[in-house]
Design a protein around this motif. Structure first.
Motif, mmCIF file in Angstrom:
data_model
loop_
_atom_site.group_PDB
_atom_site.id
_atom_site.type_symbol
_atom_site.label_atom_id
_atom_site.label_comp_id
_atom_site.label_asym_id
_atom_site.label_seq_id
_atom_site.Cartn_x
_atom_site.Cartn_y
_atom_site.Cartn_z
ATOM 1 N N ARG A 35 27.389 15.403 -10.711
ATOM 2 C CA ARG A 35 26.297 16.642 -10.238
ATOM 3 C C ARG A 35 26.339 15.536 -8.584
ATOM 4 N N CYS A 36 26.784 16.348 -7.792
ATOM 5 C CA CYS A 36 26.858 16.136 -6.561
ATOM 6 C C CYS A 36 25.619 15.629 -6.115
ATOM 7 N N VAL A 37 24.717 14.971 -5.553
ATOM 8 C CA VAL A 37 23.470 14.843 -4.556
ATOM 9 C C VAL A 37 23.269 14.533 -3.715
ATOM 10 N N CYS A 38 22.430 14.671 -2.730
ATOM 11 C CA CYS A 38 21.564 14.213 -1.511
ATOM 12 C C CYS A 38 20.157 13.979 -1.033
ATOM 13 N N ALA A 39 19.865 13.269 -0.977
ATOM 14 C CA ALA A 39 18.790 12.852 -0.887
ATOM 15 C C ALA A 39 18.300 12.415 0.106
ATOM 16 N N ARG A 40 17.075 12.423 0.915
ATOM 17 C CA ARG A 40 16.449 12.061 2.104
ATOM 18 C C ARG A 40 15.266 10.880 1.916
ATOM 19 N N MET A 41 15.539 9.838 2.527
ATOM 20 C CA MET A 41 14.849 8.664 2.156
ATOM 21 C C MET A 41 13.132 9.030 3.297
ATOM 22 N N VAL A 42 12.359 8.734 2.248
ATOM 23 C CA VAL A 42 10.874 8.829 2.945
ATOM 24 C C VAL A 42 10.031 7.887 2.984
ATOM 25 N N GLN A 43 9.859 7.524 4.256
ATOM 26 C CA GLN A 43 9.335 5.583 4.175
ATOM 27 C C GLN A 43 7.678 5.761 3.924
ATOM 28 N N ARG A 44 7.269 5.213 3.621
ATOM 29 C CA ARG A 44 6.101 5.170 2.690
ATOM 30 C C ARG A 44 4.515 4.615 3.672
ATOM 31 N N ARG A 45 3.514 5.607 4.647
ATOM 32 C CA ARG A 45 2.498 4.486 4.813
ATOM 33 C C ARG A 45 2.169 3.207 4.413
ATOM 34 N N ASN A 46 2.314 2.367 4.829
ATOM 35 C CA ASN A 46 2.967 1.263 4.774
ATOM 36 C C ASN A 46 2.075 -0.318 5.232
ATOM 37 N N LEU A 89 0.127 -3.328 -6.037
ATOM 38 C CA LEU A 89 0.356 -3.533 -4.454
ATOM 39 C C LEU A 89 1.067 -4.628 -4.517
ATOM 40 N N GLU A 90 1.618 -5.297 -5.176
ATOM 41 C CA GLU A 90 3.032 -5.919 -5.576
ATOM 42 C C GLU A 90 4.138 -4.667 -5.203
ATOM 43 N N ASN A 91 4.199 -4.139 -6.090
ATOM 44 C CA ASN A 91 5.116 -3.213 -6.912
ATOM 45 C C ASN A 91 5.054 -2.220 -5.679
ATOM 46 N N LEU A 92 3.910 -2.189 -4.521
ATOM 47 C CA LEU A 92 4.305 -1.262 -4.458
ATOM 48 C C LEU A 92 5.118 -0.894 -2.521
ATOM 49 N N GLN A 93 4.972 -2.981 -2.443
ATOM 50 C CA GLN A 93 5.436 -3.487 -1.241
ATOM 51 C C GLN A 93 6.701 -4.397 -1.495
ATOM 52 N N LYS A 137 -0.051 6.036 -3.536
ATOM 53 C CA LYS A 137 2.033 5.915 -3.546
ATOM 54 C C LYS A 137 2.037 4.858 -2.767
ATOM 55 N N ASP A 138 1.251 4.780 -1.494
ATOM 56 C CA ASP A 138 1.073 3.497 -0.312
ATOM 57 C C ASP A 138 0.393 2.639 -0.596
ATOM 58 N N VAL A 139 0.134 1.456 0.222
ATOM 59 C CA VAL A 139 -0.594 0.038 0.149
ATOM 60 C C VAL A 139 -1.832 0.412 1.042
ATOM 61 N N LEU A 140 -2.732 1.279 2.196
ATOM 62 C CA LEU A 140 -2.833 1.601 2.046
ATOM 63 C C LEU A 140 -3.754 3.131 2.197
ATOM 64 N N SER A 141 -3.095 3.789 1.270
ATOM 65 C CA SER A 141 -4.304 4.356 0.338
ATOM 66 C C SER A 141 -4.968 3.924 -0.364
ATOM 67 N N THR A 142 -3.768 3.285 -1.272
ATOM 68 C CA THR A 142 -4.497 2.153 -2.159
ATOM 69 C C THR A 142 -5.716 1.131 -1.702
ATOM 70 N N VAL A 143 -5.719 1.055 -0.360
ATOM 71 C CA VAL A 143 -6.769 0.043 -0.056
ATOM 72 C C VAL A 143 -7.925 0.841 -0.354
ATOM 73 N N LEU A 144 -7.587 1.929 0.565
ATOM 74 C CA LEU A 144 -9.260 2.745 0.762
ATOM 75 C C LEU A 144 -9.646 3.145 -0.709
ATOM 76 N N ASP A 145 -8.419 3.516 -1.966
ATOM 77 C CA ASP A 145 -9.090 3.833 -2.330
ATOM 78 C C ASP A 145 -10.296 2.905 -3.387
#
Length: 484
Positions: A35-46, A89-93, A137-145
């Motif tokens: 099946r043909c799919v099209c996906a938009r890339m989303v940049q994480r807050r990082n 954190l390394e995995n998120l980056q 799902k991003d480094v900034l949110s993880t650091v704040l958490d």
């Protein structure tokens, strides 16, 4: 390179994004299951790796294992949790990497500011336990958490948060922005990837009850116990024979080695006693402790390093008369300090982890005595009798432990020490009476547990206080499991 992820919605071969149509180079075309799919890339807050480290400096300062040298259990927990956090954190980056699965972490957080109790003494409990689940799902949110979960300030990150707010408010249509991704369930079925929602639900589940845990592990525990029975009987025999042959008071282990490891250590000592019996006569009347280094510990027990060879053990036995002399000098220093401080008894509290070498104890006592002797404090000769104190090198202010003994820094100011001892003597006696009462209650309730639950044994680690053990035993009897 920015970390990006793709979004697919629906189970049919259609394009999926928040706006209408695709946005040029911000799209990915591919085929999934025909099946043909099209996906938009989303940049994480990082944040960059360096920014994340700088932002977490207060956290690292509060939990770093190097600050928990005298608390090996807490040190190990923090060390393991830090490794998992850094991996998260390394995995998120990593560019293109899948979002890591939720991680449940526990840290012992040091109180970086000294706190006083109602009586003015510093509390001996210098850290608290904090447990939280990483699911950002991003480094900034993880650091704040992480910072907020540990009740640490995020003031030093105000500039970063301000920048993020401005970026969000001025974002133009068609530019990449962060939003949660919700994949269709068929995606996980087809790819074999793990569903983060399902894993998050599992991470949020309450830990299994004791009954459930016993039911799940009973067969495996029985299997292991039966398999190790011959080896454990061999360990008892070797220990009993060596104690009798060498005239020892006891044989102990500093660390929790396995039964096979302990047997090999006893067999090694047995071979040495057969090869050089004259070298081991001097051990009569001693306690032997197998540990990481050879020597004598602060309690006067002979330490045999498990990595040392017989020649090194023999050399240690030759130096035992010198160690005995040093042990006697240490006892003399304790008596002199007790005399100068109104009859208080100097004690050494054994903890889990590396044993305190006798040389280090003597050095600590000698340094403290040299500071104390010229001052001639005005304490009544018997005013502190019946109380106890221990000396520590890595402390700056005196405190009163909840169990009633004083913890005194080696380099403590003598005038401050006198005022502290005099002002806290009554509270120390009250806490010691409470400790004696708790220990008696603990002994009674353990006996009741053994009898009511038909247990062979019930023990605890040194870090578990009587005030913790008593309610634990009560819960065991009140919520008794059929497996017990």
């Amino acid at each position: 390179m920015p970390d990006t992820t793709a979004q697919l919605q629906g189970s049919s071969g259609v394009h999926a994004s928040r706006g209408q149509g695709c946005f040029g180079t911000n799209t990915i075309l591919g085929r999934l299951g025909g099946r043909c799919v099209c996906a938009r890339m989303v940049q994480r807050r990082n944040l960059s790796g360096a920014d994340a480290i700088n932002a977490l400096r207060p956290f690292y300062f509060a939990v770093h294992p190097d600050f928990f040298g005298r608390h090996p259990r807490e040190r190990e927990v923090n060390d393991n949790s830090l490794k998992r956090l850094n991996g998260y954190l390394e995995n998120l980056q990593k560019p293109g990497a899948r979002s890591p699965k939720p991680a449940n972490l526990t840290f012992y957080v040091r109180d970086t500011k000294e706190k006083a109790d109602s009586s003015g003494s510093l509390l001996a409990s210098e850290f608290r336990s904090v447990t939280f689940t990483l699911q950002s799902k991003d480094v900034l949110s993880t650091v704040l958490d992480v910072l907020r979960s540990c009740s640490l300030s995020v003031e030093h990150m105000q500039d970063v948060l301000k920048d993020e707010t401005e970026k969000s408010s001025t974002q133009q249509p068609g530019t990449a922005f962060y939003r949660p991704i919700k994949w269709d369930k068929t995606y996980y079925t087809f790819t074999g990837f793990r569903d983060p929602e399902q894993e998050l639900e599992q991470a949020r589940r309450v830990e299994p009850t004791l009954s459930l845990w016993l039911r799940n592990n009973e067969s495996e525990a029985t299997k292991k116990q039966n398999a190790s029975l011959p080896r454990r009987e061999e360990l008892k025999r070797l220990k009993r024979e060596l104690i009798q042959k060498l005239g020892l008071l006891d044989i102990r282990w500093q660390r929790k080695w396995g039964v096979a490891h302990k047997c090999s250590q006893l067999q090694s000592l047995g071979r040495l006693s057969t090869q050089s019996p004259e070298a081991l006569h001097i051990l009569r009347g001693h306690v032997i402790v197998f540990t990481d280094q050879s020597g004598m510990n602060a309690s006067g027990h002979v330490m045999l390093g498990t990595m040392d060879v017989h020649h090194q053990w023999t050399k240690l036995f030759e130096r035992l008369p010198s160690y005995r002399s040093l042990f006697q000098q240490s006892d003399w220093l304790k008596e002199r300090i007790s005399h100068l401080l109104g009859g208080i008894q100097v004690i050494h509290i054994e903890r889990m982890g590396p044993a305190l070498p006798l040389e280090e104890l003597y050095s600590t006592l000698n340094t403290f005595h040299k500071r104390l002797f010229p001052q001639r404090l005005s304490l009544h000769p018997r005013s502190m009798q019946g109380l106890t104190m221990s000396l520590e090198n890595d402390r700056s202010t005196p405190c009163l432990h909840e169990m009633g003994h004083f913890i005194i820094p080696t380099m403590c100011d003598t005038l401050q020490l006198q005022n502290f001892l005099q002002s806290q003597a009554q509270e120390a006696r009250r806490r010691m009476r409470r400790k004696d009462k708790l220990e008696a209650e603990e002994e009674d309730i353990i006996s009741s547990c053994l009898q009511d639950l038909s247990l062979h044994s019930l023990s605890k680690e040194p870090s578990v206080l009587s005030s913790q053990m008593i309610p634990c035993c009560r819960r065991l009897m009140e919520e008794r499991s059929p497996q017990m």
